[in-house]
Motif scaffolding. Structure first.
Motif, PDB file in Angstrom:
ATOM      1  N   LEU A  24       4.160  -8.824  -4.583  1.00 16.12           N
ATOM      2  CA  LEU A  24       4.767  -7.499  -4.553  1.00 16.12           C
ATOM      3  C   LEU A  24       5.538  -7.250  -5.837  1.00 16.12           C
ATOM      4  O   LEU A  24       5.868  -8.182  -6.572  1.00 16.12           O
ATOM      5  CB  LEU A  24       5.723  -7.364  -3.357  1.00 16.12           C
ATOM      6  CG  LEU A  24       5.150  -7.650  -1.969  1.00 16.12           C
ATOM      7  CD1 LEU A  24       6.254  -7.638  -0.936  1.00 16.12           C
ATOM      8  CD2 LEU A  24       4.077  -6.626  -1.608  1.00 16.12           C
ATOM      9  N   LYS A  28       4.188  -1.051   1.107  1.00 16.69           N
ATOM     10  CA  LYS A  28       5.097  -0.392   0.167  1.00 16.69           C
ATOM     11  C   LYS A  28       5.314   1.043   0.603  1.00 16.69           C
ATOM     12  O   LYS A  28       4.368   1.762   0.896  1.00 16.69           O
ATOM     13  CB  LYS A  28       4.519  -0.442  -1.251  1.00 16.69           C
ATOM     14  CG  LYS A  28       5.401   0.215  -2.304  1.00 16.69           C
ATOM     15  CD  LYS A  28       4.832   0.029  -3.690  1.00 16.69           C
ATOM     16  CE  LYS A  28       3.515   0.753  -3.856  1.00 16.69           C
ATOM     17  NZ  LYS A  28       2.988   0.663  -5.229  1.00 16.69           N
ATOM     18  N   TYR A  61      10.185  -1.394   0.884  1.00 18.77           N
ATOM     19  CA  TYR A  61       9.045  -1.903   1.628  1.00 18.77           C
ATOM     20  C   TYR A  61       9.346  -1.858   3.121  1.00 18.77           C
ATOM     21  O   TYR A  61      10.502  -1.931   3.537  1.00 18.77           O
ATOM     22  CB  TYR A  61       8.707  -3.334   1.212  1.00 18.77           C
ATOM     23  CG  TYR A  61       8.180  -3.436  -0.201  1.00 18.77           C
ATOM     24  CD1 TYR A  61       6.823  -3.342  -0.465  1.00 18.77           C
ATOM     25  CD2 TYR A  61       9.052  -3.608  -1.267  1.00 18.77           C
ATOM     26  CE1 TYR A  61       6.340  -3.415  -1.758  1.00 18.77           C
ATOM     27  CE2 TYR A  61       8.581  -3.680  -2.568  1.00 18.77           C
ATOM     28  CZ  TYR A  61       7.219  -3.581  -2.804  1.00 18.77           C
ATOM     29  OH  TYR A  61       6.748  -3.648  -4.083  1.00 18.77           O
TER      30      TYR A  61
END
Length: 283
Positions: free
Chosen positions: A122, A176, A165
């Motif tokens: 991420l 996301k 998130y």
């Protein structure tokens, strides 16, 4: 005679033949979502400065000076387990500790520290500043923020990168909801309608532990400095950020009883660094 020669020839070959090293067993792959999905029924309140506690308030989770996640008995201070990976905790739901691990969201067992789930890679621009856990829709929402401090010669605003998130508490899936680089301003944790650059993290009643009272803090002999605190049912958790005599910035986690005379139960240094003095560029 031939049998005797063949025997010694095989013996010589076995000595000259290099030994085959045993390859270590590959590490088991950590799943991206939970192997055994289950709804969550309880959630602990939010603590300041990357701390977490279980709903029963028996264990406190924090990032150690070495950067590992540590589970420690809230009252006795006994270390229960420590993660092998670097990271810091966010929240606890039931017996699951949610944490940031490098560039991913991870889930650990609060009982033995087993790594149960780690999301895909991420974009996590900074540390988690706010979190909201909603059991009605089984989600955990987090917001991250990183401030680029301007140190140039002419005045200019600081730039901030932020992201948010959403984590499904049943499956462990991470999605996301928001990501924005080089944000020129940030007006707090609440989402302005129509502005998709800010996460929706409206406060939920009873979600955040109250701060320790000023009266109690005055009775605790601690160094002067920035202080954050949380008043739990069983103990008082206090974070002190202060400067030592040798110009070292130190952040200390202290746990006190929440009844007079407010005796200290245990403490741990969770961060320590020297601030580098900034020098203007030479013309």
């Amino acid at each position: 005679m031939l049998k005797w020669l063949n025997y010694f020839w095989r013996q010589a070959l076995s000595i000259l033949k290099p030994a085959v090293e045993e390859q270590p067993a590959p590490s088991p792959e950590i799943p991206k979502t939970f192997l055994h999905p289950a709804p969550r029924k309880t959630v602990a309140k939010e603590l300041p400065y990357n701390l977490a506690v279980d709903p029963l308030e028996s264990s406190l989770f924090y990032r150690s000076l070495e950067g590992k996640i540590v589970s420690r008995s809230l009252v006795s201070g006994a270390i229960e387990w420590q993660s092998e990976e670097y990271g810091y905790p966010i929240r606890v739901t039931d017996q699951i500790l949610w944490a940031v691990q490098s560039d991913a969201i991870a889930a650990y067992s609060t009982i033995d520290g087993q790594l149960l789930m780690r999301s895909n890679q991420l974009w996590l621009p900074g540390e988690v500043t706010h979190s909201r856990c909603d059991l009605s829709d089984q989600t955990l929402r987090i917001a991250l923020l990183y401030i680029h401090v301007w140190k140039g010669g002419t005045p200019a605003p600081n730039h901030r990168d932020s992201a948010a998130y959403q984590i499904n508490l049943i499956a462990g899936e991470v999605t996301k909801t928001y990501a924005f680089e080089d944000t020129p301003r940030y007006d707090g944790p609440n989402w302005i309608p129509g502005d998709d650059r800010r996460p929706n993290l409206q406060e939920v009643e009873g979600q955040i532990y109250p701060s320790v009272s000023s009266e109690q803090l005055l009775k605790i002999n601690r160094p002067l400095g920035i202080c954050k605190s949380a008043q739990l049912q069983t103990a008082s958790v206090i974070i002190h950020n202060y400067r030592t005599v040798d110009a070292t910035q130190r952040i200390v986690l202290s746990v006190f009883s929440n009844q007079p005379p407010y005796s200290q139960l245990w403490e741990a240094i969770i961060n320590e660094y020297r601030e580098q003095e900034w020098e203007p560029p030479h013309c």
